[in-house]
Scaffold this motif. Structure first.
Motif, PDB file in Angstrom:
ATOM      1  N   SER A 191       8.161  -9.155 -11.708  1.00  0.00           N
ATOM      2  CA  SER A 191       7.899  -7.880 -11.086  1.00  0.00           C
ATOM      3  C   SER A 191       6.213  -7.716 -10.938  1.00  0.00           C
ATOM      4  N   GLN A 192       5.399  -8.069 -11.597  1.00  0.00           N
ATOM      5  CA  GLN A 192       4.189  -8.162 -11.682  1.00  0.00           C
ATOM      6  C   GLN A 192       3.506  -9.048 -10.353  1.00  0.00           C
ATOM      7  N   GLU A 193       4.161 -10.252 -10.275  1.00  0.00           N
ATOM      8  CA  GLU A 193       3.867 -10.953  -9.207  1.00  0.00           C
ATOM      9  C   GLU A 193       4.230 -10.229  -7.739  1.00  0.00           C
ATOM     10  N   ARG A 194       5.260  -9.706  -7.696  1.00  0.00           N
ATOM     11  CA  ARG A 194       5.760  -8.975  -6.430  1.00  0.00           C
ATOM     12  C   ARG A 194       4.684  -7.709  -6.234  1.00  0.00           C
ATOM     13  N   ILE A 195       4.094  -7.132  -7.212  1.00  0.00           N
ATOM     14  CA  ILE A 195       3.464  -5.965  -6.800  1.00  0.00           C
ATOM     15  C   ILE A 195       2.053  -6.357  -6.473  1.00  0.00           C
ATOM     16  N   SER A 200      -1.709  -7.112  -2.130  1.00  0.00           N
ATOM     17  CA  SER A 200      -2.644  -7.758  -1.143  1.00  0.00           C
ATOM     18  C   SER A 200      -2.232  -7.445   0.277  1.00  0.00           C
ATOM     19  N   LEU A 201      -1.081  -7.380   0.620  1.00  0.00           N
ATOM     20  CA  LEU A 201      -0.480  -7.122   1.855  1.00  0.00           C
ATOM     21  C   LEU A 201      -1.115  -5.807   2.259  1.00  0.00           C
ATOM     22  N   LEU A 202      -1.146  -4.715   1.299  1.00  0.00           N
ATOM     23  CA  LEU A 202      -1.645  -3.436   1.572  1.00  0.00           C
ATOM     24  C   LEU A 202      -3.205  -3.486   2.003  1.00  0.00           C
ATOM     25  N   ALA A 203      -3.865  -4.250   1.146  1.00  0.00           N
ATOM     26  CA  ALA A 203      -5.400  -4.467   1.333  1.00  0.00           C
ATOM     27  C   ALA A 203      -5.740  -4.980   2.794  1.00  0.00           C
ATOM     28  N   GLU A 204      -5.001  -5.987   3.106  1.00  0.00           N
ATOM     29  CA  GLU A 204      -5.201  -6.721   4.300  1.00  0.00           C
ATOM     30  C   GLU A 204      -4.653  -5.648   5.433  1.00  0.00           C
ATOM     31  N   THR A 205      -3.726  -4.958   5.229  1.00  0.00           N
ATOM     32  CA  THR A 205      -3.232  -4.054   6.340  1.00  0.00           C
ATOM     33  C   THR A 205      -4.187  -3.009   6.712  1.00  0.00           C
ATOM     34  N   ILE A 206      -4.765  -2.417   5.677  1.00  0.00           N
ATOM     35  CA  ILE A 206      -5.661  -1.145   5.896  1.00  0.00           C
ATOM     36  C   ILE A 206      -6.969  -1.469   6.480  1.00  0.00           C
ATOM     37  N   LEU A 231      11.425  -6.402  -2.263  1.00  0.00           N
ATOM     38  CA  LEU A 231      11.429  -7.506  -3.234  1.00  0.00           C
ATOM     39  C   LEU A 231      10.887  -6.977  -4.528  1.00  0.00           C
ATOM     40  N   HIS A 232       9.907  -6.261  -4.659  1.00  0.00           N
ATOM     41  CA  HIS A 232       9.326  -5.629  -5.996  1.00  0.00           C
ATOM     42  C   HIS A 232      10.532  -4.647  -6.383  1.00  0.00           C
ATOM     43  N   ARG A 233      10.974  -4.074  -5.755  1.00  0.00           N
ATOM     44  CA  ARG A 233      12.133  -3.033  -6.311  1.00  0.00           C
ATOM     45  C   ARG A 233      13.226  -3.849  -7.024  1.00  0.00           C
ATOM     46  N   ASN A 234      13.609  -4.870  -6.465  1.00  0.00           N
ATOM     47  CA  ASN A 234      14.771  -5.848  -7.024  1.00  0.00           C
ATOM     48  C   ASN A 234      14.216  -6.349  -8.295  1.00  0.00           C
TER      49      ASN A 234
END
Length: 580
Positions: A191-195, A200-206, A231-234
């Motif tokens: 779960s922590q790997e997914r978050i 990372s994706l959020l930081a890049e997207t912003i 994936l994080h939710r699962n």
């Protein structure tokens, strides 16, 4: 090898040494808190028969005594929690500060492989989780353990056989908690790997939202984001399922145990081994075991989550660090800016050779332009000069000092870099130019004047106290670049590294920045990475690199007369003639 998480938490114990006074005070009030439990069980044993007999005076007297004990207990608990919070939270602070310090010393090559979003998550969420585990251990887990010991001790005192029969269920509960804990640890790590991936994706997207809109890629990036969220939710759902299953299973065993104790208690009373008042106290004590067991179960699960976070924090600790603090300081006090590159070769860890047997001598005060196709080794030379990278063979000498044998901080103090992409932290203009250095305001102003920045700064509302917003959104590109140049000139470096410092600017901004650069380059050794060859014509020497080797070297006129690769590149950029 990754150390076990358990031993890693134990290694944090020395951090508590400065807080022995608080720990001792907390322990005293913890002891008072724990002792109150057997007293309450004893009072409950007297209260229940009194209620059965309808003796109101005795009932009221016992209730009054119980209220006093409860008051003392809860006050002790409050003092215990507040006193112990300080050392626990200080450890969390120490962990975060220590890791941030280690982050400053990680090898640049290794650091560039780490995701900024993942690092941010580790130093915020993971560090917080480790701190919470420490706090709960000191403030809740330890008192619960002592509560169990005190209450069980009182139960043994009342009836050892009945107590042993009750404790027969304890190994089963411990076994189940351990098994569930292993599962929780595994699912929590996923779960922590997914978050982290999501962060990372959020930081890049912003950072590239304008580009996303320009390409109409909103749907594509939304789909990627949704997939990461899913994936994080699962992963999180699997962890919560483990927790959801644990509570009813252990709760059923606890209920079963209580019913068994009632049955055995009836047999013990029938046999005359214990009276009704004694059994009432015993049963009250038994009920007092449920809450600490529940707390310990929850805390054990959080400990597993904390272990996952601690492992991720340890990854930063294990990253390769620069080795320079014990090296020789710069020997000379006369910094001329001479650079000698002797038979230098460098390959990245993937085996890609970027620099091969490079030999160069750059005289003090010369302006040298490095040109060539992407991947020729221009930026790598800058990184090698700054000791961000370490060559496999050869040496670099600055003013006679072999930088491989010289303290990295001293080497970098001789140089300053003006990068293509301006990186300015939010803060005042004064702070941005100082950049953590002990400099007077007059020195900052002098650097700003050389960088052609003083006039526009003085026209701003707060002048040098004007606040630069995140990413410099309240300043133009040319203004930010001139602040960057002032920052580079503040310590009066003997060597100036310019990484295509005007390529991202419009014509007007480029002119103002070029004026600043012309002033900045006076009486300094200057290395310029240039893709636009119109900026190289004033250089004393132009070095054309291909695959990490010197292909051509000379002035602009000399290289244009050779009709070689440099002239070919110039003509592609419509620089057709020898400078007129």
């Amino acid at each position: 090898m990754i150390p076990s998480s358990k031993s890693s938490f134990r290694k944090l114990i020395p951090n508590l040494v400065p807080y022995l006074k608080e720990l001792a005070t907390g322990a005293i009030f913890m002891l008072i808190y724990v002792v109150c439990w057997p007293i309450l069980a004893w009072l409950a044993g007297r209260l229940i028969p009194a209620i059965g007999e309808g003796n109101l005076d005795v009932v009221l007297k016992i209730i009054g005594e119980a209220l006093i004990v409860f008051l003392v207990q809860k006050l002790s608990q409050y003092i215990q929690d507040t006193v112990l919070a300080k050392p626990a939270l200080k450890i969390s602070q120490d962990i975060r500060e220590d890791l941030f310090s280690k982050l400053q010393g990680i090898e640049i090559e290794s650091l560039q492989k780490l995701s900024s979003g993942d690092i941010t998550y580790r130093l915020t969420e993971d560090a917080d989780r480790v701190g919470e585990v420490i706090y709960k251990t000191v403030q809740d887990t330890v008192p619960c353990i002592f509560q169990l010991i005190a209450v069980i001790g009182y139960m043994v005192y009342l009836d050892i056989n009945l107590a042993l029969a009750t404790l027969f269920l304890a190994p089963m509960i411990s076994f189940l908690v351990g098994k569930f804990g292993e599962k929780v640890l595994q699912t929590e790590e996923r779960s922590q790997e997914r978050i982290s991936n999501l962060a990372s994706l959020l930081a890049e997207t912003i950072q590239i939202i304008p580009l996303i809109r320009a390409y109409g890629a909103e749907h594509w990036i939304q789909k990627r984001f949704n997939e990461e969220v899913d994936l994080h939710r699962n992963a999180k759902y699997k962890a919560l399922k483990q927790l959801a299953l644990q509570h009813p299973v252990i709760g059923f065993i606890e209920a079963f145990g209580i019913l068994v104790v009632l049955a055995i208690g009836a047999l013990r009373i029938q046999a005359g081994a214990i009276d009704g008042q004694g059994f009432s106290s015993f049963f009250a004590a038994l009920l007092m075991l449920i809450d600490p067991i529940s707390h310990l179960t929850t805390n054990f699960n959080e400990l597993q989550q904390g272990k996952a976070s601690l492992r991720r924090l340890k990854d930063i600790e294990r990253a390769p660090r620069e080795k320079s603090s014990d090296l020789t300081p710069i020997k000379t006090t006369t910094n001329k800016g001479e650079i000698i590159i002797d038979n230098l070769s460098f390959s990245y860890k993937d085996g890609n050779t970027v620099i091969s047997n490079l030999n160069l001598k750059i005289e003090p005060g010369n302006k040298v332009a490095l040109v060539g196709p992407s991947g020729a080794g221009k930026s790598t030379i800058f990184s090698l000069l700054l000791k961000f990278l370490v060559p496999q063979r050869g040496a670099i000498f600055i003013d006679g000092n072999n930088i491989a044998l010289t303290n990295s901080r001293d080497v970098r103090s001789l140089m300053a870099i003006v990068p293509q992409k301006v990186n300015i932290l939010s803060g005042t203009i004064l702070e941005s130019i100082r950049f953590g250095r002990e400099s007077t305001k007059d020195q900052v102003i002098n650097a700003a004047k050389i960088a052609n920045a003083h006039d526009f700064i003085m026209n701003m509302p707060e002048q040098y106290d004007t606040y630069i917003e995140e990413s410099g959104t309240n300043l133009s590109g040319g203004q930010l670049q001139r602040i960057s140049i002032a920052r580079a000139l503040l310590d009066n470096p003997s060597i100036l590294l310019l990484d295509e410092a005007t390529s991202a600017l419009d014509a007007d901004a480029e002119r103002s920045v070029q004026m600043a650069l012309n002033q900045a380059m006076k009486n300094r050794t200057v290395l310029i990475i240039a893709h636009r060859l119109s900026t190289t014509q004033e250089a004393d020497n132009i070095i054309l690199l291909e695959q990490g080797r010197v292909k051509e070297i000379g002035s602009h006129d000399e290289l244009m007369n050779k009709n070689g690769k440099y002239r070919e590149l110039c003509e592609k950029q419509f620089i057709r003639n020898i400078k007129e």
